[in-house]
Structure formats: C-alpha cells, structure tokens
Write an enzyme that holds these catalytic residues in place. Structure first.
Site, PDB file in Angstrom:
ATOM      1  N   ARG A  35       0.584  -1.344  -0.164  1.00 30.07           N
ATOM      2  CA  ARG A  35      -0.067  -0.385  -0.268  1.00 30.07           C
ATOM      3  C   ARG A  35       0.659   1.397   0.081  1.00 30.07           C
ATOM      4  O   ARG A  35       0.089   2.677  -0.348  1.00 30.07           O
ATOM      5  CB  ARG A  35      -1.093  -0.158   0.999  1.00 30.07           C
ATOM      6  CG  ARG A  35      -2.112  -0.450   0.539  1.00 30.07           C
ATOM      7  CD  ARG A  35      -2.925  -1.041   2.410  1.00 30.07           C
ATOM      8  NE  ARG A  35      -4.081  -2.184   1.885  1.00 30.07           N
ATOM      9  CZ  ARG A  35      -5.013  -2.494   2.597  1.00 30.07           C
ATOM     10  NH1 ARG A  35      -5.412  -1.525   3.498  1.00 30.07           N
ATOM     11  NH2 ARG A  35      -6.026  -3.207   2.045  1.00 30.07           N
ATOM     12  N   LYS A 198     -20.095 -17.832   1.172  1.00 30.43           N
ATOM     13  CA  LYS A 198     -21.670 -17.269   1.376  1.00 30.43           C
ATOM     14  C   LYS A 198     -21.504 -16.697   0.711  1.00 30.43           C
ATOM     15  O   LYS A 198     -21.029 -15.808  -0.506  1.00 30.43           O
ATOM     16  CB  LYS A 198     -21.553 -16.230   2.474  1.00 30.43           C
ATOM     17  CG  LYS A 198     -20.721 -17.114   3.948  1.00 30.43           C
ATOM     18  CD  LYS A 198     -21.508 -16.665   5.049  1.00 30.43           C
ATOM     19  CE  LYS A 198     -20.852 -17.083   6.683  1.00 30.43           C
ATOM     20  NZ  LYS A 198     -21.671 -16.517   7.005  1.00 30.43           N
ATOM     21  N   GLY A 354     -10.571  -9.934  -0.525  1.00 30.35           N
ATOM     22  CA  GLY A 354      -9.627  -9.974   0.718  1.00 30.35           C
ATOM     23  C   GLY A 354      -8.729 -11.702   0.536  1.00 30.35           C
ATOM     24  O   GLY A 354      -8.074 -11.374   0.545  1.00 30.35           O
ATOM     25  N   GLY A 377     -13.728  -3.908   0.413  1.00 29.20           N
ATOM     26  CA  GLY A 377     -14.891  -3.802   0.926  1.00 29.20           C
ATOM     27  C   GLY A 377     -15.071  -2.614   0.248  1.00 29.20           C
ATOM     28  O   GLY A 377     -16.364  -2.187  -0.637  1.00 29.20           O
TER      29      GLY A 377
END
Length: 396
Positions: A35, A198, A354, A377
């Site tokens: 980053r 999920k 992620g 996100g």
C-alpha cells in the site's frame, strides 16, 4: 475524472489521504509495503512539480484513542525507504505544532501526520475536525481507495473545503478505471468469477453485475448452496439453507439475461476440515454424508479453464477452494494459472477482495494479472453499484 495530472503543485501544499493500514510484525516493522508502494507515483508527481506533501492515514482500529502500536511513526523507516526521502512527523494532528509544521513545510518535503483514527471525530465525520485538517494545505488528494467507502472526516467530509483543488490520486484513478473496465466498457466476453464461502455476501454484486457480464463462474463454498438448490447431495459442505430459493432466482435471472452460469462439476471432498483429512474426488452432486467439499475437482478445473480462455475481461473475487490448506489449494492455483495465461494472451484481469488478493500474493500471481485492487470493501461496494463517499466527494 479529476486527477492530480490536471494540476501543477508548484509551491503548493497537498494534503494526501493515503491508506497506510499495513500489516506489521510483533516489533512493529512493516511486513508488506504494497500500500505504501502503491501511492509512490502520486507522491512523486506532487514533489516533482515543486510542491510539498502532507500525508494523512489511519492504522488499525484504535477507536479514537492513542496507542503506541498504531502510531504512524512506526511506519516512517518503511515510508522513507520506499520514497527515498526523509519524512517529518507530527504527533498530534490538531496541535499548534501541526499548524506550525505545515506552515513551515518547504517545497519538496514530506510531513506525516499522526494516525487520524486516534481522534474520534474522524469516524464520526466531524466537520470542524475536517476543516482544521484542511487548513494545513492548498489542495486535497484522495489516494486511499481502501477507505473510499467510509464517510469519515478525512476521506469524504474534508473535500468540501477544497472546492476547486480536490483531486483523485493516481492509485484511486487506476482502481476506478479498472472497475469501470469490468462493469461499463470491458471487451466482451466478460467473465465474473465469484468464490468464497457465502452467497449472502455476494448477492448485490451478482445482481448488479448480471446485466454487464456474459459468463458467471461460481466456485468455493458458495457453490454448494446452488448445488443443493438444484437437488444435489452436498454432505457436510457449507450451505446457506435460507438462500436456496435465492440461488434458483439468480440462476433464473441469469438465464433471462443470457448469462452463462458455470458451477463446479466435481469436487475434492474430505472427511473433516483438516489438511490431513482423508479425501476423495467425486461428482459435486454426490458428496457423501459426513464429508465436505473443500476444493474444485479435476473436471471442474478443466471446465473453468475453457471458460476463462474464451473471455476478454475477467473479474476474480474469491477463491474456489480452501487454499490456505496445501492439500486443497490445487483448484485455486489452476484457476490462477488459467487467468494468468488469458492475461498473457491479451485479456484484462482484475483481482479484488481480501482472500483473492491474499492468494495472488501468496502464490506469486501479482505480476501475472492486469490489476490487483488494494481496496477490499471499497471494491466490493463499487461492484454492487454504490457510489463511494470518498469518490462522490471529489466528483461533486
């Protein structure tokens, strides 16, 4: 898109919101500087113009209180190593010292402010807090895609105090362009690969993407909800029982929109969730009671390769097996190889989220795909069709 390339920073102070929320070792050394490296082009552009840089970031979740382990000063050696320049440090964003240090900052210099989340006003989106930070600079640059989905003081609220001098950094611009390339102007056929455990966490992504894609590949744990909905026996595999009807609705909607859906056809099943478990390769509709699917089987890997190789734009979000266990990593590795080969032949590939990013880094695919997103996100919310607060603030 208004980027820093539209402005000359000569003799200007730029307040640059970055995402230096980086992993650290027990002795607080940076263990992955991705980053920090990612914003280097933005910082260099401002400095090369003859401007100065005031860096603003968060680190960890200190919840509005000072704590030594989350102090930005721990990152200074790594930042100096990456940028090749001395970095000054101010230990209180709101102090007279901060005002003086920013006033005295000379062209070509870098000043790092303390962790913005040491102040509860940050996450509360406090306007006065944002106004004080804004007073330190002539321009605001948001290059923190990883926090663009947060309506915090330093990511969204602050931009209003720079009506004509607010810009996207080069990293933010690349992130937004990569997502647009998938959702709006990608070369066809467009493929979305969704894995992970999920269905519920990916529903809005699937619904938003279906009109923009030609192929949808569903793997990983979420595939078992679809297989069970279609009448398969899935044993102890992960299933969201309350989403079986939704899985069928998604398949029906895809059919109406002429999107080809690809599910695994076979699976490596195990008798327990353990790397050393007993395993068998079986048809995915015939998993035995007490066993669970933990990786894509041989036929699925070949099927997925065929799909990937015929597509020109590829989004990958989520692994298709429990790659953290070596004995169940082969399916995801095979998929990574397919995407790398398609990219080599000219396809555009975007990896985000992620677990996918963790896989790509762990197995060395970073240079074999077109783009690896730095914002989990934020990227997922973009794919859901939401306008991110940090993006909206610059565009207004």
């Amino acid at each position: 898109m208004k980027t820093i390339n539209d402005f000359n920073f000569k003799e200007k102070k730029a307040l640059v919101r970055v995402d230096f929320n980086v992993p650290q070792s027990a002795d607080l050394k940076v263990t992955d500087n991705t980053r920090i490296q990612a914003v280097k082009p933005t910082i260099e552009k401002i400095l090369n113009d003859g401007g100065s840089v005031i860096l603003l970031s968060h680190l960890g979740r200190p919840k509005g209180k000072f704590c030594e382990e989350f102090s930005m000063k721990n990152l200074i050696p790594e930042i100096e190593e990456v940028f090749g320049k001395t970095v000054k440090f101010c230990e209180d964003c709101m102090s007279e010292d901060a005002q003086k240090m920013t006033n005295d900052l000379k062209d070509g210099e870098i000043l790092l402010l303390e962790n913005v989340r040491f102040y509860e006003q940050e996450e509360n989106g406090d306007v006065e807090f944002a106004k004080k930070l804004a007073s330190y600079a002539d321009a605001f640059v948001n290059d923190a895609f990883g926090t663009a989905h947060r309506e915090h003081a330093s990511t969204a609220v602050i931009a209003q105090f720079f009506p004509s001098t607010k810009f996207f950094g080069l990293l933010m611009a690349k992130e937004l362009e990569a997502i647009d390339k998938v959702l709006k102007n990608g070369e066809k056929p467009v493929l979305a690969i969704l894995g992970g455990s999920k269905v519920s966490s990916k529903i809005t992504i699937i619904e938003n993407m279906l009109p923009a894609i030609d192929h949808l590949l569903i793997g990983g744990g979420m595939a078992f909800t679809f297989i069970k909905a279609l009448g398969g026996e899935v044993g102890n595999s992960i299933v969201e029982e309350d989403k079986l009807g939704l899985a069928l609705e998604i398949l029906e909607k895809a059919k109406r929109l002429n999107v080809d859906v690809h599910l695994p056809v076979d699976v490596i099943m195990a008798d327990e969730f353990n790397n050393d478990a007993d395993t068998k390769e079986v048809d995915i509709y015939d998993i035995e009671p007490g066993w669970m699917g933990l990786d894509a089987g041989t036929k699925s890997r070949l099927l997925f390769n065929d799909v990937v190789m015929k597509c020109r734009t590829i989004l990958w979000n989520g692994p298709i097996g429990v790659f953290e266990m070596p004995n169940f990593a082969a399916g995801t590795i095979s998929l990574g190889d397919s995407i790398a080969e398609a990219t080599k032949l000219g396809a555009f590939s975007l990896v985000g989220g992620g677990d996918s990013v963790a896989f790509v880094k762990k197995f060395g695919y970073e240079d074999k795909v077109s783009y690896v997103s730095t914002g989990g996100g934020a990227m997922l919310e973009s794919l859901e069709g939401k306008e991110l607060p940090g993006v909206k603030a610059i565009n207004q």
